[in-house]
Design an enzyme around this catalytic site. Structure first.
Site, short mmCIF file in Angstrom:
data_model
loop_
_atom_site.label_atom_id
_atom_site.label_comp_id
_atom_site.label_asym_id
_atom_site.label_seq_id
_atom_site.Cartn_x
_atom_site.Cartn_y
_atom_site.Cartn_z
N GLU A 157 0.88 -1.02 0.14
CA GLU A 157 -0.05 -0.08 0.05
C GLU A 157 0.68 1.29 0.37
O GLU A 157 1.48 1.16 0.65
CB GLU A 157 -1.14 0.03 1.32
N CYS A 158 0.51 2.38 -0.79
CA CYS A 158 1.29 3.67 -1.32
C CYS A 158 2.87 2.90 -1.03
O CYS A 158 2.71 2.92 -2.41
CB CYS A 158 1.19 4.54 0.18
N GLY A 159 4.03 3.41 -0.53
CA GLY A 159 4.83 3.22 -0.39
C GLY A 159 5.41 1.72 -0.42
O GLY A 159 6.30 1.57 -1.94
N TYR A 179 2.94 -0.05 -2.16
CA TYR A 179 3.37 -0.60 -3.80
C TYR A 179 4.35 0.27 -5.03
O TYR A 179 4.57 -0.71 -5.40
CB TYR A 179 2.27 0.36 -4.06
#
Length: 223
Positions: A161-163, A165
């Site tokens: 998720e986020c970073g 990802y």
């Protein structure tokens, strides 16, 4: 009633970075900053009145979340979860870990920056958000982590998720324009050299059964 107002004061400004603040653990003189903020608020706000008003406010707990805990609990996605945790992957929240442990799940933390890979005896690897763009060179060079992550992904779930990802993609381009090879598990390239932001809330529907839920489950998140 007006309980107070906070005038702009650059002396108490917190340092910022892309899409957020510099984290507490990185902030120099944090205790002194917090004390200064507390003094600033007390000088401009009737704190006692604010506390009294909060106690008298109506409950905002949604009915379906009422009862034990009065808080929605995220279902654990697996029994044994390998969780990346270091300066590059730091957005893993204590309440989530506690909820999973309360449900009987086991968490095994590892540090990609220390070239550690997820344990082979885990069922799922969880890469939280963070600031991998600040450590892109070290992450790219951490081949023990990268090879271990790819090996893990051959047979088990990996959630980013986020970073996290970003690290699952082909490459991460830092603010200076330098490209760093990432895990290559997704056809994705993230660039901090060219600002092209899409901000907002998104709605997704699971197309197949998944550790996060059954097919058809509606998920909501932020882009």
């Amino acid at each position: 009633p007006l309980l107070g107002a906070l005038p702009r004061d650059e002396k108490i400004a917190l340092p910022e970075r892309h899409l957020g603040l510099v984290q507490a653990g990185e902030t120099q003189g944090l205790d002194d900053r917090l004390n200064a903020l507390a003094d600033f608020i007390e000088a401009h706000v009737d704190v006692a009145a604010a506390i009294k008003a909060a106690h008298n406010a109506p409950s905002t707990v949604l009915p379906r979340f009422a009862g034990e805990g009065a808080r929605p609990r995220a279902a654990p996605p697996a029994q044994r979860i390998a969780v990346a945790r270091d300066d590059a992957f730091s957005f893993f929240y204590p309440h989530l870990a506690q909820n999973w442990r309360d449900a009987g799940e086991e968490l095994f933390f590892f540090s990609p920056l220390a070239d550690e890979a997820p344990r082979d005896d885990c069922d799922l690897c969880w890469l939280p958000g963070g600031y991998p763009e600040l450590h892109a060179g070290r992450l790219s060079a951490a081949q023990g982590f990268m090879k271990g992550l790819r090996r893990f992904a051959n047979q088990r779930w990996v959630h980013g998720e986020c970073g996290g990802y970003m690290v699952l993609g082909r490459a991460l381009i830092d603010a200076a324009g330098a490209a760093h090879e990432m895990a290559g598990l997704l056809e994705l390239e993230t660039s901090f050299a060219r600002r092209k932001l899409h901000l907002g809330y998104r709605r997704a529907k699971l197309a197949a059964d998944h550790p996060l839920g059954a097919a058809g489950l509606i998920l909501r998140g932020h882009e």
